[in-house]
Design a protein around this motif. Structure first.
Motif, mmCIF file in Angstrom:
data_model
loop_
_atom_site.group_PDB
_atom_site.id
_atom_site.type_symbol
_atom_site.label_atom_id
_atom_site.label_comp_id
_atom_site.label_asym_id
_atom_site.label_seq_id
_atom_site.Cartn_x
_atom_site.Cartn_y
_atom_site.Cartn_z
ATOM 1 N N ASP A 52 121.208 -27.163 -11.199
ATOM 2 C CA ASP A 52 121.362 -25.878 -10.524
ATOM 3 C C ASP A 52 122.110 -26.016 -9.207
ATOM 4 O O ASP A 52 122.776 -25.079 -8.760
ATOM 5 C CB ASP A 52 119.991 -25.235 -10.270
ATOM 6 N N SER A 53 122.010 -27.194 -8.599
ATOM 7 C CA SER A 53 122.669 -27.388 -7.309
ATOM 8 C C SER A 53 124.163 -27.649 -7.445
ATOM 9 O O SER A 53 124.894 -27.580 -6.459
ATOM 10 C CB SER A 53 122.019 -28.562 -6.563
ATOM 11 N N LEU A 54 124.613 -27.975 -8.650
ATOM 12 C CA LEU A 54 126.036 -28.208 -8.854
ATOM 13 C C LEU A 54 126.805 -26.895 -8.803
ATOM 14 O O LEU A 54 126.412 -25.923 -9.438
ATOM 15 C CB LEU A 54 126.292 -28.879 -10.205
ATOM 16 N N PRO A 55 127.908 -26.867 -8.067
ATOM 17 C CA PRO A 55 128.736 -25.650 -8.073
ATOM 18 C C PRO A 55 129.278 -25.393 -9.474
ATOM 19 O O PRO A 55 129.560 -26.316 -10.231
ATOM 20 C CB PRO A 55 129.870 -25.996 -7.093
ATOM 21 N N VAL A 56 129.436 -24.141 -9.804
ATOM 22 C CA VAL A 56 129.903 -23.776 -11.140
ATOM 23 C C VAL A 56 131.313 -24.301 -11.373
ATOM 24 O O VAL A 56 131.700 -24.612 -12.507
ATOM 25 C CB VAL A 56 129.834 -22.243 -11.321
ATOM 26 N N GLU A 57 132.095 -24.462 -10.295
ATOM 27 C CA GLU A 57 133.436 -25.017 -10.427
ATOM 28 C C GLU A 57 133.393 -26.470 -10.901
ATOM 29 O O GLU A 57 134.244 -26.904 -11.692
ATOM 30 C CB GLU A 57 134.195 -24.940 -9.097
ATOM 31 N N VAL A 58 132.408 -27.232 -10.396
ATOM 32 C CA VAL A 58 132.265 -28.639 -10.800
ATOM 33 C C VAL A 58 131.881 -28.727 -12.275
ATOM 34 O O VAL A 58 132.386 -29.568 -13.027
ATOM 35 C CB VAL A 58 131.217 -29.345 -9.917
ATOM 36 N N ILE A 59 130.975 -27.843 -12.699
ATOM 37 C CA ILE A 59 130.572 -27.822 -14.113
ATOM 38 C C ILE A 59 131.773 -27.492 -14.997
ATOM 39 O O ILE A 59 131.969 -28.083 -16.065
ATOM 40 C CB ILE A 59 129.431 -26.814 -14.325
ATOM 41 N N LEU A 83 127.699 -21.280 -19.294
ATOM 42 C CA LEU A 83 128.510 -20.234 -19.898
ATOM 43 C C LEU A 83 129.471 -19.642 -18.878
ATOM 44 O O LEU A 83 130.642 -19.385 -19.172
ATOM 45 C CB LEU A 83 127.605 -19.133 -20.464
ATOM 46 N N SER A 84 128.995 -19.458 -17.648
ATOM 47 C CA SER A 84 129.843 -18.935 -16.581
ATOM 48 C C SER A 84 130.963 -19.919 -16.247
ATOM 49 O O SER A 84 132.115 -19.523 -16.017
ATOM 50 C CB SER A 84 129.004 -18.651 -15.333
ATOM 51 N N ALA A 85 130.626 -21.227 -16.242
ATOM 52 C CA ALA A 85 131.636 -22.254 -15.975
ATOM 53 C C ALA A 85 132.692 -22.259 -17.072
ATOM 54 O O ALA A 85 133.891 -22.397 -16.808
ATOM 55 C CB ALA A 85 130.974 -23.619 -15.868
ATOM 56 N N PHE A 86 132.236 -22.103 -18.310
ATOM 57 C CA PHE A 86 133.156 -22.055 -19.444
ATOM 58 C C PHE A 86 134.120 -20.876 -19.326
ATOM 59 O O PHE A 86 135.329 -21.005 -19.532
ATOM 60 C CB PHE A 86 132.344 -21.964 -20.741
ATOM 61 N N LYS A 87 133.595 -19.730 -18.963
ATOM 62 C CA LYS A 87 134.422 -18.529 -18.898
ATOM 63 C C LYS A 87 135.382 -18.544 -17.715
ATOM 64 O O LYS A 87 136.560 -18.184 -17.854
ATOM 65 C CB LYS A 87 133.530 -17.288 -18.780
ATOM 66 N N SER A 88 134.914 -18.991 -16.560
ATOM 67 C CA SER A 88 135.677 -18.780 -15.329
ATOM 68 C C SER A 88 136.378 -20.013 -14.773
ATOM 69 O O SER A 88 137.309 -19.881 -13.973
ATOM 70 C CB SER A 88 134.747 -18.221 -14.231
ATOM 71 N N HIS A 89 135.962 -21.219 -15.182
ATOM 72 C CA HIS A 89 136.495 -22.411 -14.526
ATOM 73 C C HIS A 89 136.937 -23.507 -15.494
ATOM 74 O O HIS A 89 137.164 -24.636 -15.076
ATOM 75 C CB HIS A 89 135.442 -22.978 -13.553
#
Length: 469
Positions: A52-59, A83-89
């Motif tokens: 949870d502490s990892l930024p979504v950009e890193v994921i 899922l958010s990381a997949f969609k946006s980053h």
């Protein structure tokens, strides 16, 4: 036992288009170990808190390093953050036939690829689609994939059959693309003033149909191109004697393999690596400015090889194999390369019966040579000429010698070559052993074995190895 990731009503966020276009569920197998690993991470509170502490950009960056789109989809189904990381980053997607069940039809595969690509909104930078010949995509979805990603792609690898053909060059973005690999495609009507690839550095064309003129124009439309690979091209020409003429001021690597032309004219003043393979040519001509460092020729028949007096000055590696060679002329082509470090003349056939590689000339012309590999037929009466002179190969520390048909001259030749290499550390003997041998061949092999034993006792500091086919 296989577990399955299903595109069903429960996964509307990932595949809304799928549900409206195709009724049966697409099952993508996930390994049990992979599924349990994802489940374990979700159930472990400590690991969950760290994730949870990892930024979504890193994921998103992590997902971009997964080898296949199937793995990306599996990971994105584990939690909302993935899922958010997949969609946006997400930066990279790779689709291959082996990553999905064989039961998927071409239509299902098109839908799956379309939905996956269209779910990404962060701007894909790399897209790879490599699909077996059993699938033949229709033009509409392919155009949709290319148009959707054209503003962000830096790498495109496309190996899939399409009917009708889609001219990829007309659909892709040209300002950011740095690498383009095309397989099984037809390219027509290249217009450099319009189709200019300002960032493209690496171009690879395999099993592509293109005219000689369009290929020339395509290379010219890439002002920063550094690597060009042409493999299995079908070159369309108007003349009965086909000529491929290429000019580039930035090209550093050029590979030509299995191309059905009679002549190749290459003007590349910054070329560093030249690789020619499986060609039958009347003429190959290179116009350069002495930047060439690596020359590899394999399974090539060429009547006239022209490289100019300055093109080969700075050669460091020369590897010639399975090649009909006119040794005096080829030697004249490379003899000014005083910085040559590795020379391999292997399995060559001499154009004249009285030709042979002159070790004296090699020692004189290439004082910095470190690795020497020689394998060719030792004809009667030519051994003394091969070993004439007393110049030494002072810096050679690796020597490889081989035969295709063993003869009584091989042992003395090995001895003579070792004598020329006072600082030799490693000797590799290559040989071909046929199942059926005559009594004479067995005797020669036995004599050579005894000779090598005596040689190893004399040169204890040399590591001797044998490689037989």
């Amino acid at each position: 036992m296989d577990l399955y990731f299903e595109f069903t009503n429960g996964m509307n966020e990932i595949c809304p288009l799928y549900l409206s276009n195709f009724q049966p569920t697409i099952h993508i197998p996930i390994s049990k170990q992979s599924a349990l690993s994802f489940k374990s991470r979700n159930s472990d509170s400590n690991r969950a808190s760290k994730m949870d502490s990892l930024p979504v950009e890193v994921i998103g960056n992590i997902l971009s390093h997964l080898s296949s789109a199937r793995d990306v989809l599996s990971a994105s189904a584990t939690c909302r953050k993935f899922l958010s990381a997949f969609k946006s980053h997400l930066l990279s997607l790779s689709f291959t036939s082996r990553s999905f069940p064989l039961s998927l039809s071409t239509r299902q595969l098109e839908i799956l690829i379309t939905q996956t690509i269209f779910q990404t909104t962060g701007g894909l930078q790399s897209l790879s689609i490599s699909i077996d010949s059993c699938h033949e995509f229709s033009a509409a979805p392919v155009i949709a994939w290319l148009m959707y990603t054209r503003s962000s792609l830096k790498t495109l690898i496309y190996n899939a059959r399409t009917n009708p053909n889609v001219n990829i060059l007309e659909r892709i973005g040209r300002q950011k693309l740095e690498r383009l690999d095309l397989d099984h495609n037809v390219i027509t009507g290249v217009e450099p003033s319009y189709q200019r690839f300002n960032a493209l550095k690496c171009l690879s064309l395999r099993h592509v149909i293109i005219s000689a003129l369009d290929l020339n124009l395509l290379v010219k439309s890439c002002p920063k191109i550094e690597s060009l690979t042409l493999d299995g091209l079908e070159i369309v020409t108007a003349d009965s004697q086909s000529t491929m003429d290429l000019v580039s001021q930035t090209l550093k690597y050029f590979c030509a393999k299995s191309i059905g032309v009679d002549k190749i004219l290459l003007e590349a003043e910054n070329l560093e690596t030249l690789f020619l393979n499986a060609l039958n040519l009347d003429l190959f001509e290179l116009i350069g400015k002495g930047t060439l460092k690596n020359l590899t020729i394999d399974d090539v028949s060429v009547t006239q090889l022209e490289m100019g007096d300055n093109s080969t000055l700075n050669l460091e590696i020369v590897d010639v194999s399975n090649f009909t060679i006119i040794w005096p002329k080829f030697y004249h082509t490379i003899n000014r390369a005083v910085n040559l470090k590795k020379l391999r003349i292997w399995g060559v056939i001499f154009d004249e019966e009285d030709e042979i590689v002159d070790s004296e000339a090699i020692a004189v012309s290439f004082p910095n040579l470190l690795h020497l590999s020689l394998s060719y037929e030792l004809r009667d009466g030519l051994l003394s000429y091969s070993l004439r002179g007393d110049s030494r190969l002072e810096n050679v520390n690796v020597l490889e010698l081989g035969w295709s048909v063993i003869s009584e001259h091989f042992g003395p030749w090995v001895f003579g070559m070792i004598e020329r290499c006072p600082n030799l550390k490693k000797l590799v003997i290559h040989g071909v052993l046929s199942e059926a041998k005559t009594r004479e061949e067995r005797q020669m092999l036995a004599a050579f074995t005894s000779f090598i034993v005596r040689l190893m006792r004399r040169y204890e500091h040399v590591d001797v190895m044998f490689e037989y086919e």
